[in-house]
Design a protein around this motif. Structure first.
Motif, PDB file in Angstrom:
ATOM      1  N   ILE A 179      -1.244   1.648   1.751  1.00 39.28           N
ATOM      2  CA  ILE A 179      -0.403   0.575   2.288  1.00 39.28           C
ATOM      3  C   ILE A 179       0.656   1.155   3.223  1.00 39.28           C
ATOM      4  CG2 ILE A 179       1.239  -1.260   1.725  1.00 39.28           C
ATOM      5  CD1 ILE A 179      -1.719  -1.858   0.975  1.00 39.28           C
ATOM      6  N   ASN A 208      -5.992  -6.667  -0.374  1.00 39.34           N
ATOM      7  CA  ASN A 208      -5.800  -7.667  -1.432  1.00 39.34           C
ATOM      8  C   ASN A 208      -5.844  -7.035  -2.815  1.00 39.34           C
ATOM      9  OD1 ASN A 208      -5.583  -9.634   0.496  1.00 39.34           O
ATOM     10  ND2 ASN A 208      -7.522 -10.624   0.032  1.00 39.34           N
ATOM     11  N   CYS A 252      -2.664  -4.950  -3.475  1.00 37.60           N
ATOM     12  CA  CYS A 252      -1.519  -5.827  -3.748  1.00 37.60           C
ATOM     13  C   CYS A 252      -1.587  -6.372  -5.164  1.00 37.60           C
ATOM     14  CB  CYS A 252      -1.472  -6.974  -2.749  1.00 37.60           C
ATOM     15  SG  CYS A 252      -0.922  -6.480  -1.107  1.00 37.60           S
ATOM     16  N   PRO A 275      -0.833 -10.960  -2.085  1.00 37.87           N
ATOM     17  CA  PRO A 275      -1.286 -10.371  -0.820  1.00 37.87           C
ATOM     18  C   PRO A 275      -0.802 -11.123   0.421  1.00 37.87           C
ATOM     19  CG  PRO A 275      -3.101 -10.483  -2.375  1.00 37.87           C
ATOM     20  CD  PRO A 275      -1.956 -11.242  -2.979  1.00 37.87           C
ATOM     21  N   THR A 292       2.949 -10.469   0.941  1.00 35.46           N
ATOM     22  CA  THR A 292       3.148  -9.075   1.344  1.00 35.46           C
ATOM     23  C   THR A 292       2.707  -8.867   2.784  1.00 35.46           C
ATOM     24  OG1 THR A 292       2.792  -8.387  -0.947  1.00 35.46           O
ATOM     25  CG2 THR A 292       2.654  -6.676   0.734  1.00 35.46           C
ATOM     26  N   PHE A 315       1.594  -7.883  -6.603  1.00 30.97           N
ATOM     27  CA  PHE A 315       2.133  -8.550  -5.420  1.00 30.97           C
ATOM     28  C   PHE A 315       1.183  -9.627  -4.947  1.00 30.97           C
ATOM     29  CE2 PHE A 315       3.632  -4.044  -4.210  1.00 30.97           C
ATOM     30  CZ  PHE A 315       4.664  -4.094  -5.128  1.00 30.97           C
TER      31      PHE A 315
END
Length: 104
Positions: free
Chosen positions: A40, A73, A76, A83, A86, A81
């Motif tokens: 990421i 995805n 995350c 997706p 984010t 999180f």
């Protein structure tokens, strides 16, 4: 002031989720969580690079794949999180996102 990728999302803000969660549940860092975190953060760095790297980063970021364990995805969700939120926070950051860890 640059946005730090280790700051948490608050409400509907455009701030990014805390990525220092590779240290999950007091169990220490795991190889897979560090790899996911690095992917990421590298994507974020590549977004501000030359056109070829930027396009590759956008392609990765916008892919809706939920099956591949290292998809945006999936990563995350691994960290807990959303997706879409984010992705939105990354693409709409009002300042540069810091991708380096802070010294403890």
């Amino acid at each position: 002031m640059a946005l730090n990728f280790t700051e948490s999302v608050v409400g509907n803000s455009d701030r990014l989720p805390e990525m220092d969660l590779a240290h999950l549940g007091g169990k220490g860092y795991t190889a897979i969580s560090e790899l996911m975190r690095a992917m990421i953060l590298r994507t974020i760095e590549d977004l501000s690079s030359g056109p070829e790297l930027r396009q590759e980063a956008l392609t990765y970021l916008m892919d809706d794949d939920d099956e591949y364990i290292l998809s945006f995805n999936s990563i995350c969700r691994y960290f807990g999180f959303d997706p879409d939120k984010t992705r939105y926070a990354i693409l709409n950051a009002k300042s540069k996102i810091r991708t380096r860890r802070r010294a403890a």
